[in-house]
Design a protein around this motif. Structure first.
Motif, PDB file in Angstrom:
ATOM      1  N   ALA A 138       3.570  -3.448   7.952  1.00  8.14           N
ATOM      2  CA  ALA A 138       3.723  -2.183   7.130  1.00  8.14           C
ATOM      3  C   ALA A 138       4.423  -2.519   6.036  1.00  8.14           C
ATOM      4  O   ALA A 138       4.162  -1.841   4.869  1.00  8.14           O
ATOM      5  CB  ALA A 138       4.142  -1.068   8.010  1.00  8.14           C
ATOM      6  N   ILE A 139       5.512  -3.093   5.803  1.00  4.34           N
ATOM      7  CA  ILE A 139       6.503  -3.371   4.815  1.00  4.34           C
ATOM      8  C   ILE A 139       5.781  -4.059   3.971  1.00  4.34           C
ATOM      9  O   ILE A 139       5.605  -3.923   2.637  1.00  4.34           O
ATOM     10  CB  ILE A 139       7.943  -3.814   5.325  1.00  4.34           C
ATOM     11  CG1 ILE A 139       8.637  -3.188   6.139  1.00  4.34           C
ATOM     12  CG2 ILE A 139       8.457  -4.589   4.015  1.00  4.34           C
ATOM     13  CD1 ILE A 139       9.850  -3.810   6.884  1.00  4.34           C
ATOM     14  N   PHE A 140       4.920  -5.297   4.346  1.00  5.62           N
ATOM     15  CA  PHE A 140       4.372  -6.157   3.361  1.00  5.62           C
ATOM     16  C   PHE A 140       3.197  -5.461   2.729  1.00  5.62           C
ATOM     17  O   PHE A 140       2.897  -5.092   1.423  1.00  5.62           O
ATOM     18  CB  PHE A 140       3.742  -7.321   4.043  1.00  5.62           C
ATOM     19  CG  PHE A 140       2.871  -8.165   3.188  1.00  5.62           C
ATOM     20  CD1 PHE A 140       3.645  -9.155   2.188  1.00  5.62           C
ATOM     21  CD2 PHE A 140       1.534  -8.024   3.142  1.00  5.62           C
ATOM     22  CE1 PHE A 140       2.658  -9.899   1.407  1.00  5.62           C
ATOM     23  CE2 PHE A 140       0.924  -8.907   2.198  1.00  5.62           C
ATOM     24  CZ  PHE A 140       1.479  -9.759   1.507  1.00  5.62           C
ATOM     25  N   ALA A 141       2.447  -4.539   3.335  1.00  7.28           N
ATOM     26  CA  ALA A 141       1.231  -3.735   2.780  1.00  7.28           C
ATOM     27  C   ALA A 141       1.668  -2.522   1.835  1.00  7.28           C
ATOM     28  O   ALA A 141       1.211  -2.377   1.110  1.00  7.28           O
ATOM     29  CB  ALA A 141       0.325  -3.290   3.981  1.00  7.28           C
ATOM     30  N   GLY A 142       2.952  -1.858   2.319  1.00  3.33           N
ATOM     31  CA  GLY A 142       3.340  -0.998   1.556  1.00  3.33           C
ATOM     32  C   GLY A 142       3.909  -1.388   0.017  1.00  3.33           C
ATOM     33  O   GLY A 142       3.567  -0.930  -0.691  1.00  3.33           O
ATOM     34  N   ALA A 143       4.615  -2.388   0.108  1.00  2.00           N
ATOM     35  CA  ALA A 143       5.283  -3.177  -1.051  1.00  2.00           C
ATOM     36  C   ALA A 143       4.013  -3.481  -1.881  1.00  2.00           C
ATOM     37  O   ALA A 143       4.197  -3.311  -3.014  1.00  2.00           O
ATOM     38  CB  ALA A 143       6.243  -4.499  -0.698  1.00  2.00           C
ATOM     39  N   LEU A 144       3.194  -4.215  -1.241  1.00  2.00           N
ATOM     40  CA  LEU A 144       1.922  -4.543  -2.011  1.00  2.00           C
ATOM     41  C   LEU A 144       1.291  -3.456  -2.795  1.00  2.00           C
ATOM     42  O   LEU A 144       0.993  -3.584  -3.838  1.00  2.00           O
ATOM     43  CB  LEU A 144       0.985  -5.372  -1.257  1.00  2.00           C
ATOM     44  CG  LEU A 144      -0.270  -6.135  -1.909  1.00  2.00           C
ATOM     45  CD1 LEU A 144       0.161  -6.765  -3.195  1.00  2.00           C
ATOM     46  CD2 LEU A 144      -0.931  -6.692  -0.822  1.00  2.00           C
ATOM     47  N   GLY A 145       0.984  -2.234  -1.979  1.00  4.57           N
ATOM     48  CA  GLY A 145       0.401  -1.110  -2.495  1.00  4.57           C
ATOM     49  C   GLY A 145       1.247  -0.303  -3.518  1.00  4.57           C
ATOM     50  O   GLY A 145       0.732  -0.060  -4.432  1.00  4.57           O
ATOM     51  N   LEU A 146       2.377  -0.538  -3.444  1.00  2.95           N
ATOM     52  CA  LEU A 146       3.352   0.231  -4.513  1.00  2.95           C
ATOM     53  C   LEU A 146       3.016  -0.632  -5.736  1.00  2.95           C
ATOM     54  O   LEU A 146       3.179  -0.107  -7.098  1.00  2.95           O
ATOM     55  CB  LEU A 146       4.771   0.298  -4.017  1.00  2.95           C
ATOM     56  CG  LEU A 146       5.154   1.190  -2.746  1.00  2.95           C
ATOM     57  CD1 LEU A 146       6.604   1.171  -2.619  1.00  2.95           C
ATOM     58  CD2 LEU A 146       4.632   2.763  -3.430  1.00  2.95           C
ATOM     59  N   VAL A 147       3.117  -1.980  -5.738  1.00  4.79           N
ATOM     60  CA  VAL A 147       2.974  -2.699  -6.909  1.00  4.79           C
ATOM     61  C   VAL A 147       1.528  -2.407  -7.520  1.00  4.79           C
ATOM     62  O   VAL A 147       1.406  -2.274  -8.653  1.00  4.79           O
ATOM     63  CB  VAL A 147       2.934  -4.299  -6.485  1.00  4.79           C
ATOM     64  CG1 VAL A 147       2.759  -5.050  -7.780  1.00  4.79           C
ATOM     65  CG2 VAL A 147       4.676  -4.490  -6.201  1.00  4.79           C
ATOM     66  N   VAL A 148       0.712  -2.537  -6.715  1.00  6.84           N
ATOM     67  CA  VAL A 148      -0.658  -2.271  -7.164  1.00  6.84           C
ATOM     68  C   VAL A 148      -1.222  -1.040  -7.698  1.00  6.84           C
ATOM     69  O   VAL A 148      -1.668  -0.676  -8.481  1.00  6.84           O
ATOM     70  CB  VAL A 148      -1.805  -2.853  -6.138  1.00  6.84           C
ATOM     71  CG1 VAL A 148      -3.326  -2.729  -6.515  1.00  6.84           C
ATOM     72  CG2 VAL A 148      -1.688  -4.450  -5.716  1.00  6.84           C
ATOM     73  N   PHE A 149      -0.810  -0.038  -6.899  1.00  5.90           N
ATOM     74  CA  PHE A 149      -1.413   1.555  -7.069  1.00  5.90           C
ATOM     75  C   PHE A 149      -0.119   2.256  -8.056  1.00  5.90           C
ATOM     76  O   PHE A 149      -0.489   3.480  -7.909  1.00  5.90           O
ATOM     77  CB  PHE A 149      -1.668   2.162  -5.867  1.00  5.90           C
ATOM     78  CG  PHE A 149      -2.798   1.070  -5.114  1.00  5.90           C
ATOM     79  CD1 PHE A 149      -4.004   1.064  -5.719  1.00  5.90           C
ATOM     80  CD2 PHE A 149      -2.614   0.792  -3.807  1.00  5.90           C
ATOM     81  CE1 PHE A 149      -4.973   0.482  -4.986  1.00  5.90           C
ATOM     82  CE2 PHE A 149      -3.380  -0.179  -3.326  1.00  5.90           C
ATOM     83  CZ  PHE A 149      -4.745  -0.037  -3.760  1.00  5.90           C
ATOM     84  N   THR A 150       0.728   1.938  -8.377  1.00  4.15           N
ATOM     85  CA  THR A 150       1.813   2.694  -9.077  1.00  4.15           C
ATOM     86  C   THR A 150       2.034   2.057 -10.411  1.00  4.15           C
ATOM     87  O   THR A 150       1.711   1.167 -10.775  1.00  4.15           O
ATOM     88  CB  THR A 150       3.115   2.840  -8.413  1.00  4.15           C
ATOM     89  OG1 THR A 150       3.779   1.715  -8.154  1.00  4.15           O
ATOM     90  CG2 THR A 150       2.801   3.630  -6.967  1.00  4.15           C
ATOM     91  N   GLY A 151       2.691   2.845 -11.239  1.00  5.33           N
ATOM     92  CA  GLY A 151       3.022   2.351 -12.525  1.00  5.33           C
ATOM     93  C   GLY A 151       2.516   3.176 -13.572  1.00  5.33           C
ATOM     94  O   GLY A 151       1.914   4.271 -13.366  1.00  5.33           O
TER      95      GLY A 151
END
Length: 156
Positions: A138-151
């Motif tokens: 979950a931590i890995f998927a969440g961190a990846l998602g925050l990088v990809v889907f925010t900004g």
């Protein structure tokens, strides 16, 4: 923000339930290994006192409390960051994955003094020596998602 809280709670509950079942009910803490679908999925008991791949594992209680503090600070920071304005649902889900996983590992450090890792996957003649848990995924998927889907939205 409600979506963030729901995903956080679901990930936290799933992580703690799987750890309780595997470590206590199946007795992995005593058995140390259970082959589920060898070599693809195995249960291997590993008490991780450090970070990923055992980093900071030799620092004793100082390292333990430092990692608890870092996980809580990151969880609070991500929550506050996502709360500062409207976010896309995928960003809230990603944040919930990261925060729920981090809090699951914090509870392990408080209760056991280390994170209970037990999932081990190998394939194609390559034996993976590392174990992980639901919180780590979950931590890995969440961190990846925050990088990809925010900004910032790109403007012309």
């Amino acid at each position: 923000m409600r979506l963030l809280a729901i995903i956080t709670a679901l990930v936290f509950a799933l992580d703690q339930a799987t750890k309780l079942y595997v470590v206590q009910v199946l007795g992995l803490a005593e058995r140390l290994r259970i082959d589920v679908v060898p070599p693809y999925l195995n249960l291997r008991m590993a008490w991780n006192r450090g970070m990923n791949f055992g980093l900071l594992s030799n620092d004793g209680d100082l390292g333990r409390w430092l990692l608890i503090g870092v996980a809580l600070a990151i969880s609070a920071g991500v929550t506050l960051w996502l709360a500062r304005g409207p976010q896309r649902p995928v960003a809230l889900v990603s944040g919930g994955l990261l925060v729920g996983g981090a809090l699951g590992n914090v509870v392990d450090r408080l209760v056991y003094g280390a994170v209970a890792d037990f999932l081990n996957m190998s394939c194609c003649g390559i034996e993976n020596p590392y174990a992980f848990n639901v919180a780590d995924i979950a931590i890995f998927a969440g961190a990846l998602g925050l990088v990809v889907f925010t900004g910032r939205d790109k403007t012309p």
